[in-house]
Design a protein around this motif. Sequence first.
Motif, PDB file in Angstrom:
ATOM      1  N   GLU A 131      37.941 -33.669   6.214  1.00 58.77           N
ATOM      2  CA  GLU A 131      37.732 -35.029   6.434  1.00 58.77           C
ATOM      3  C   GLU A 131      36.523 -35.477   6.108  1.00 58.77           C
ATOM      4  O   GLU A 131      35.319 -34.824   6.088  1.00 58.77           O
ATOM      5  N   GLU A 132      36.466 -36.718   5.309  1.00 59.37           N
ATOM      6  CA  GLU A 132      35.204 -37.101   4.631  1.00 59.37           C
ATOM      7  C   GLU A 132      34.787 -38.130   5.888  1.00 59.37           C
ATOM      8  O   GLU A 132      35.232 -38.621   6.591  1.00 59.37           O
ATOM      9  N   PRO A 133      33.204 -38.455   5.618  1.00 58.56           N
ATOM     10  CA  PRO A 133      32.801 -39.123   6.698  1.00 58.56           C
ATOM     11  C   PRO A 133      33.272 -40.684   6.382  1.00 58.56           C
ATOM     12  O   PRO A 133      33.166 -41.000   5.629  1.00 58.56           O
ATOM     13  N   LYS A 134      33.213 -41.432   7.788  1.00 59.39           N
ATOM     14  CA  LYS A 134      33.985 -42.397   7.776  1.00 59.39           C
ATOM     15  C   LYS A 134      33.070 -43.637   8.478  1.00 59.39           C
ATOM     16  O   LYS A 134      33.372 -44.642   8.468  1.00 59.39           O
ATOM     17  N   ASN A 135      32.076 -43.300   9.015  1.00 53.07           N
ATOM     18  CA  ASN A 135      31.109 -44.171   9.887  1.00 53.07           C
ATOM     19  C   ASN A 135      29.635 -43.742   9.553  1.00 53.07           C
ATOM     20  O   ASN A 135      29.385 -42.536   9.173  1.00 53.07           O
ATOM     21  N   ASN A 136      28.804 -44.661  10.209  1.00 54.43           N
ATOM     22  CA  ASN A 136      27.293 -44.359  10.150  1.00 54.43           C
ATOM     23  C   ASN A 136      27.112 -43.181  11.078  1.00 54.43           C
ATOM     24  O   ASN A 136      26.118 -42.545  10.618  1.00 54.43           O
ATOM     25  N   ALA A 137      27.731 -42.694  12.207  1.00 55.32           N
ATOM     26  CA  ALA A 137      27.543 -41.623  13.248  1.00 55.32           C
ATOM     27  C   ALA A 137      27.695 -40.250  12.253  1.00 55.32           C
ATOM     28  O   ALA A 137      26.855 -39.466  12.354  1.00 55.32           O
ATOM     29  N   ALA A 138      28.764 -40.321  11.296  1.00 57.64           N
ATOM     30  CA  ALA A 138      28.778 -39.106  10.449  1.00 57.64           C
ATOM     31  C   ALA A 138      27.678 -38.819   9.832  1.00 57.64           C
ATOM     32  O   ALA A 138      27.317 -37.792   9.269  1.00 57.64           O
ATOM     33  N   ALA A 139      27.256 -40.002   9.204  1.00 58.28           N
ATOM     34  CA  ALA A 139      26.078 -40.164   8.029  1.00 58.28           C
ATOM     35  C   ALA A 139      24.874 -39.569   8.914  1.00 58.28           C
ATOM     36  O   ALA A 139      24.128 -38.744   8.296  1.00 58.28           O
ATOM     37  N   GLU A 140      24.630 -39.971  10.040  1.00 62.56           N
ATOM     38  CA  GLU A 140      23.778 -39.484  11.032  1.00 62.56           C
ATOM     39  C   GLU A 140      23.948 -37.939  11.132  1.00 62.56           C
ATOM     40  O   GLU A 140      22.856 -36.992  10.916  1.00 62.56           O
ATOM     41  N   ILE A 141      25.148 -37.431  11.278  1.00 59.36           N
ATOM     42  CA  ILE A 141      25.330 -35.944  11.568  1.00 59.36           C
ATOM     43  C   ILE A 141      24.532 -35.036  10.275  1.00 59.36           C
ATOM     44  O   ILE A 141      24.270 -34.038  10.414  1.00 59.36           O
ATOM     45  N   ALA A 142      25.028 -35.688   9.156  1.00 56.32           N
ATOM     46  CA  ALA A 142      24.671 -35.286   7.710  1.00 56.32           C
ATOM     47  C   ALA A 142      22.920 -34.788   7.801  1.00 56.32           C
ATOM     48  O   ALA A 142      22.778 -33.918   7.091  1.00 56.32           O
ATOM     49  N   ASN A 143      22.327 -35.341   8.351  1.00 59.64           N
ATOM     50  CA  ASN A 143      20.844 -35.349   8.703  1.00 59.64           C
ATOM     51  C   ASN A 143      20.376 -33.989   9.597  1.00 59.64           C
ATOM     52  O   ASN A 143      19.221 -33.439   9.633  1.00 59.64           O
ATOM     53  N   GLU A 144      21.328 -33.665  10.401  1.00 57.95           N
ATOM     54  CA  GLU A 144      21.045 -32.588  11.350  1.00 57.95           C
ATOM     55  C   GLU A 144      21.211 -31.312  10.680  1.00 57.95           C
ATOM     56  O   GLU A 144      22.065 -31.098   9.635  1.00 57.95           O
ATOM     57  N   THR A 145      20.950 -30.163  11.411  1.00 60.45           N
ATOM     58  CA  THR A 145      21.162 -29.143  11.327  1.00 60.45           C
ATOM     59  C   THR A 145      22.212 -28.202  11.987  1.00 60.45           C
ATOM     60  O   THR A 145      22.087 -28.281  13.338  1.00 60.45           O
ATOM     61  N   ILE A 146      23.354 -27.953  11.764  1.00 63.51           N
ATOM     62  CA  ILE A 146      24.351 -27.195  12.382  1.00 63.51           C
ATOM     63  C   ILE A 146      24.445 -25.759  12.195  1.00 63.51           C
ATOM     64  O   ILE A 146      24.527 -25.130  11.048  1.00 63.51           O
ATOM     65  N   VAL A 147      24.221 -24.843  13.152  1.00 61.72           N
ATOM     66  CA  VAL A 147      24.273 -23.449  13.298  1.00 61.72           C
ATOM     67  C   VAL A 147      25.778 -23.025  13.688  1.00 61.72           C
ATOM     68  O   VAL A 147      26.343 -23.489  14.338  1.00 61.72           O
ATOM     69  N   LEU A 148      26.456 -22.400  12.303  1.00 62.06           N
ATOM     70  CA  LEU A 148      27.746 -22.410  12.340  1.00 62.06           C
ATOM     71  C   LEU A 148      28.083 -20.758  12.404  1.00 62.06           C
ATOM     72  O   LEU A 148      27.898 -19.975  11.796  1.00 62.06           O
ATOM     73  N   THR A 149      28.992 -20.442  13.503  1.00 69.50           N
ATOM     74  CA  THR A 149      29.471 -19.109  13.856  1.00 69.50           C
ATOM     75  C   THR A 149      30.835 -19.120  13.129  1.00 69.50           C
ATOM     76  O   THR A 149      31.467 -20.132  12.779  1.00 69.50           O
ATOM     77  N   LEU A 150      31.504 -17.887  12.845  1.00 72.84           N
ATOM     78  CA  LEU A 150      32.865 -17.817  12.802  1.00 72.84           C
ATOM     79  C   LEU A 150      33.685 -18.534  13.743  1.00 72.84           C
ATOM     80  O   LEU A 150      34.839 -19.145  13.184  1.00 72.84           O
ATOM     81  N   ASP A 151      33.597 -18.676  14.983  1.00 76.48           N
ATOM     82  CA  ASP A 151      34.274 -19.195  15.887  1.00 76.48           C
ATOM     83  C   ASP A 151      34.154 -20.681  15.681  1.00 76.48           C
ATOM     84  O   ASP A 151      35.106 -21.512  15.878  1.00 76.48           O
ATOM     85  N   ASP A 152      33.078 -21.028  15.226  1.00 78.61           N
ATOM     86  CA  ASP A 152      32.879 -22.602  15.074  1.00 78.61           C
ATOM     87  C   ASP A 152      33.651 -23.042  13.976  1.00 78.61           C
ATOM     88  O   ASP A 152      34.200 -23.939  13.895  1.00 78.61           O
TER      89      ASP A 152
END
Length: 467
Positions: A24-45
Motif C-alpha cells: 500500500e502506498e502512503p495516502k495521507n499526511n499521517a502516512a508521511a509522518e510515519i515515514a519520519n519515524e523509526t520502526i523496529v521490525l521483527t519477523l512476526d511484525d
Amino acid sequence: MKIKTTAVTLCLISLFSGFNIFGEEPKNNAAAEIANETIVLTLDDAVEYVLKNSRTLKSADIDLEMKKRAAANGWNVFLPTMQVTGTLNRSTEYSPQSAMLSALMSNPKSDFADEEEHWATVGGFSLSWNFTPAYIGQILTSRANYEAQKISWEQTQQETVLNTKKLFYGLLLQQQSLEIQRNTLENARQRVEQAQINYRNGAIPELVLLQNQVNYENQKPDLEQAERSFRQSLDMLAFLLGIPVGTDIKLEGSIEPVYVDVDYNTLISKYGENALDLKALDQNIRLTDLGINTLALATYFPAIAVNYSWQPAYLGDAFGFASDIGKDSMWYDSGSLSLTVAWNLTNILPWSANQQQAKDLKQVKKQLAITREMLTENQKVEIRKAVDTLKDSRAQIENMSRNIELAQRAYDATYKSYRSGTVELLDLRDAENSLNQAKLGLASQKFNYISALLDLENVLNTDLINK
C-alpha cells in the motif's frame, strides 16, 4: 568479500521476484509522518503487516466472498419468475361499420369521442416456475466451488507468508554481510592509524603506511555500495509490507535456525496428504464429478414448467378507467394456467451435445487423476530434496562453526605477527578475508537451512517446529 556480497544481493533479488506488487502506498499526511519515524521490525511484525496490507490477499478475499455468496444463494434457481406489465394501446383500425356505430353512439360534432374508440388500457401479470433435477447439481456445484476457493485462498495466504519470511531472513543475511564489511573497514582504519604512529616513530617504512592507506580507501566504495543496496532493499520491504517508503526500518532478529529431526518416510506417511496442491486437485476432481452428474440429471429426467398469466383490459373512455371500476361493460380480463412436462429426447442420443460434454468431462477427470499422480511423485522429490538439504546444511553449520574458531585464531596470530613486523600486510588481509568468508558462509548456511525448512513446511502444509 565482494563476491560474497554479490551472492547475498542475488539471493535477495530472487526473493523479491517471488512477490506480487501488493504494498500500500502512503495516502495521507499521517502516512508521511510515519515515514519520519523509526520502526523496529521483527519477523512476526513483517508477517502481520503483509497479512493486513497485501493486495494479493485482498483480491483473494473478494474472490472468496463472491464464491461464498454464490454458495449461500444457490437455491435461488427455485425462485419463480414474476412480471407485471401495463400497456396503453391506440388502435389505428378503421372500417365503415365501426364509423357508423361510432356516429350513432356519440356526438357527431365531437372529434374527441371518435378518438376514444381507438384507445385501450391493458394490464398484465405473469408467473412462471421451472424445475429440473439438474438444479440440485447446480446448487451442489456452487457449494463445491466455494470450498475450492477456500483452498485457493489458503494457498495464496501461505505463499505470501512464506515469501515474506524468506525475504526477512534474506535481509538479515544482507545486514550481517554489511556489518562484516563495516568491521573490516574499521579494522583497516585502525591499522592506518597505527601505521601512521609507527611511521612517525620510524618503526616502519613509508611503503607500509601507503599500503595500509590504499587498502583502507579501496574498501570505502564497496561499503558505500553495500549500504545503498541495503537501503534500497529496506525500501522495497517497506513497499511490499504497506509501510511508507523511506521509513527508517530496523530489523530485529537473527539467522538462528531451530533444528528439527526429519525422516523422509515418516513425513510422507504422516503429512503426505496435507499438501494444499493435492487438496485443490481433489476438489477439482469432485467438481468434475458434479458436472458429470448434473449433465446426467439434465439428460435422463424431464423438466417441469408451471405458467400462469392474467391480463385485465379496459375499453371505456381513455384514461377514465378509474371511474369505471366495477362496470363490467367496460372491463374484461383473460388468463391461463398451464403445467408442462418436457423431456428432451435428443440429449439421450450418443451424438448429442450433452453426451459429448459428459464424455469430455470424463476425459478431464482422467487427466486430473494423472496430474494428481504426477503431483504426488513430484511432492516426494521435493520432500526428499528438502530433507537432504536440511541434513547437509546442519552438518555444514557444525563444520563451519568449528572453522570460524580456527579462522579467528589464525587471524589473531597473524595480526600479532603483523604488529611485530614478521608478516606482510597481504598476509593479514588474507587471514581477515578468510575469517570474514567463514562468518558469512556460516550465516548463508543457516539461511539455507531456514529456507529449506520453510519450503518443507509449505509442501507438507504443517508446522514441523512445534510438532
